[in-house]
Scaffold this active site. Sequence first.
Site, PDB file in Angstrom:
ATOM      1  N   CYS A 152       0.839  -1.212   0.000  1.00 10.71           N
ATOM      2  CA  CYS A 152       0.000   0.000   0.000  1.00 10.71           C
ATOM      3  C   CYS A 152       0.867   1.252   0.000  1.00 10.71           C
ATOM      4  O   CYS A 152       0.559   2.229  -0.691  1.00 10.71           O
ATOM      5  CB  CYS A 152      -0.930   0.005   1.213  1.00 10.71           C
ATOM      6  SG  CYS A 152      -2.034  -1.421   1.283  1.00 10.71           S
ATOM      7  N   ASP A 153       1.929   1.219   0.764  1.00 10.86           N
ATOM      8  CA  ASP A 153       2.894   2.314   0.800  1.00 10.86           C
ATOM      9  C   ASP A 153       3.468   2.533  -0.594  1.00 10.86           C
ATOM     10  O   ASP A 153       3.465   3.661  -1.121  1.00 10.86           O
ATOM     11  CB  ASP A 153       3.988   1.952   1.809  1.00 10.86           C
ATOM     12  CG  ASP A 153       5.129   2.951   1.875  1.00 10.86           C
ATOM     13  OD1 ASP A 153       5.918   3.042   0.901  1.00 10.86           O
ATOM     14  OD2 ASP A 153       5.263   3.626   2.911  1.00 10.86           O
TER      15      ASP A 153
END
EC number: 1.11.1.24
Length: 166
Positions: free
Chosen positions: A60-61
């Site tokens: 997600c980062d």
Amino acid sequence: MANITFKGGAVTLLGNEVKVGEKAPEFTVLANDLSPVSLADSKGSVRLISVVPSLDTGVCDAQTRRFNEEAANLDNVKILTVSVDLPFAQKRWCGANGIDNVQTLSDHRDLSFGEAYGVAIQELRLLARAIFVVDSNDVVTYVEYVSEATDHPNYEAALEAAKATK
């Protein structure tokens, strides 16, 4: 509905699967200052909606950083990143990571986005990884439900769809 797994296990998605050519469903999520944000707030622009389970995870980062970097190359495209992270956590994460070209939005309050777009994972109260491109008239032009929620989306296809959408 899309068949999604999370770390290899099947999960149940709430809501309806969104398809290309359909009118984009309306939703209400929260901005980092707790103000409500809806699809209508960005009408007239192309929207690339990047959906992630949590900004505090590696994929997600990376996904949010990638779209933040690509935002400079996209004219008249707003990038919205939606997760169930609290707005305070999203604001802290963006500040710590220099993320300023995408708007992070929280669906933690009532899963309005998750249920409208068929990405709310019932068992985990997280959102499944997905990408949606919505044109300036609120028509969906691109959809990717990532089959394994811990995998990366097809960045190139999503970006090309956003560039081709008016």
